[in-house]
Write a protein that holds these residues in place. Structure first.
Motif, short mmCIF file in Angstrom:
data_model
loop_
_atom_site.label_atom_id
_atom_site.label_comp_id
_atom_site.label_asym_id
_atom_site.label_seq_id
_atom_site.Cartn_x
_atom_site.Cartn_y
_atom_site.Cartn_z
N LYS A 15 -8.58 -8.96 -5.72
CA LYS A 15 -9.97 -9.40 -5.78
C LYS A 15 -10.13 -10.75 -6.45
CE LYS A 15 -12.83 -6.07 -6.58
NZ LYS A 15 -13.65 -5.07 -7.29
N SER A 30 -4.59 2.10 -2.96
CA SER A 30 -5.48 1.09 -2.37
C SER A 30 -6.52 0.62 -3.39
CB SER A 30 -6.16 1.63 -1.11
OG SER A 30 -6.87 2.80 -1.41
N GLN A 31 -6.92 1.49 -4.32
CA GLN A 31 -7.85 1.10 -5.37
C GLN A 31 -7.22 0.03 -6.27
OE1 GLN A 31 -8.65 4.15 -8.25
NE2 GLN A 31 -10.36 3.07 -9.15
N GLU A 61 0.82 -1.21 0.00
CA GLU A 61 0.00 0.00 0.00
C GLU A 61 0.85 1.26 0.00
OE1 GLU A 61 -2.98 -0.09 3.03
OE2 GLU A 61 -3.84 -1.94 2.26
N SER A 111 -6.99 -3.28 -4.36
CA SER A 111 -8.27 -3.98 -4.27
C SER A 111 -8.61 -4.67 -5.58
CB SER A 111 -9.39 -3.03 -3.85
OG SER A 111 -9.68 -2.11 -4.87
#
Length: 125
Positions: free
Chosen positions: A124, A116-117, A111, A120
Motif C-alpha cells: 500500500k 493477502s491482508q 501470496e 495489501s
C-alpha cells in the motif's frame, strides 16, 4: 512477558519481486530481523541490510503492528512489527537468486507464503 514474543518482518521489493527467506524446514517467509541488545527495530533493519544482505536502504517505513496468536501454541501471542524498505536507485543488487536461503520471489507468488491482508498492507505504501 513469558507467553508473548515479537518479530520484525521486512518487505524489500524490487522490480516486482520481494526478498524472501527459506526456513530450515523449507518454508518460504518474509525476512525476519532480530535486534541485538539495546538496538531499535530500525537500527536492526539497517544492520541486517548492510551486514547480511549487502544492501543499503534508501527509506525504511513502519507499516503496521499486528498482535496475533502463534500457530504453534494457542496460549501464546506474538507481536509483528511490519516494515517496508526501498533500495537506493543506484543500488547494485547482490546475486541472491542462486542462494537457497534468501532469494527474490515474484510478488504474485508471494501470496502463496504471505496472507493477502499482509500483502495489501505491505504494498500500500
Amino acid at each position: 512477558m513469558e507467553n508473548q514474543r515479537f518479530r520484525i518482518l521486512i518487505w524489500i521489493e524490487h522490480n516486482n519481486h520481494v526478498l524472501v527467506a527459506t526456513t530450515k524446514t523449507g518454508e518460504k517467509q518474509l525476512l525476519e530481523v532480530t535486534p541485538n541488545d539495546a538496538e531499535t527495530t530500525l537500527e536492526a533493519i539497517e544492520r541486517y541490510g548492510e551486514e547480511i544482505l549487502d544492501l543499503h536502504f534508501d527509506v525504511v517505513n513502519f507499516v503496521d503492528l499486528i498482535e496475533q496468536t502463534t500457530h504453534e501454541h494457542f496460549n501464546q501471542t506474538e507481536t509483528l512489527f511490519l516494515y517496508r524498505a526501498s533500495l537506493k536507485k543506484d543500488e547494485i543488487l547482490p546475486k541472491l537468486t542462486h542462494s537457497q536461503i534468501i532469494y527474490w520471489l515474484p510478488i504474485n507468488k508471494a501470496e502463496e507464503i504471505v496472507s493477502s491482508q499482509l500483502i495489501s498492507k505491505m504494498t500500500k505504501i
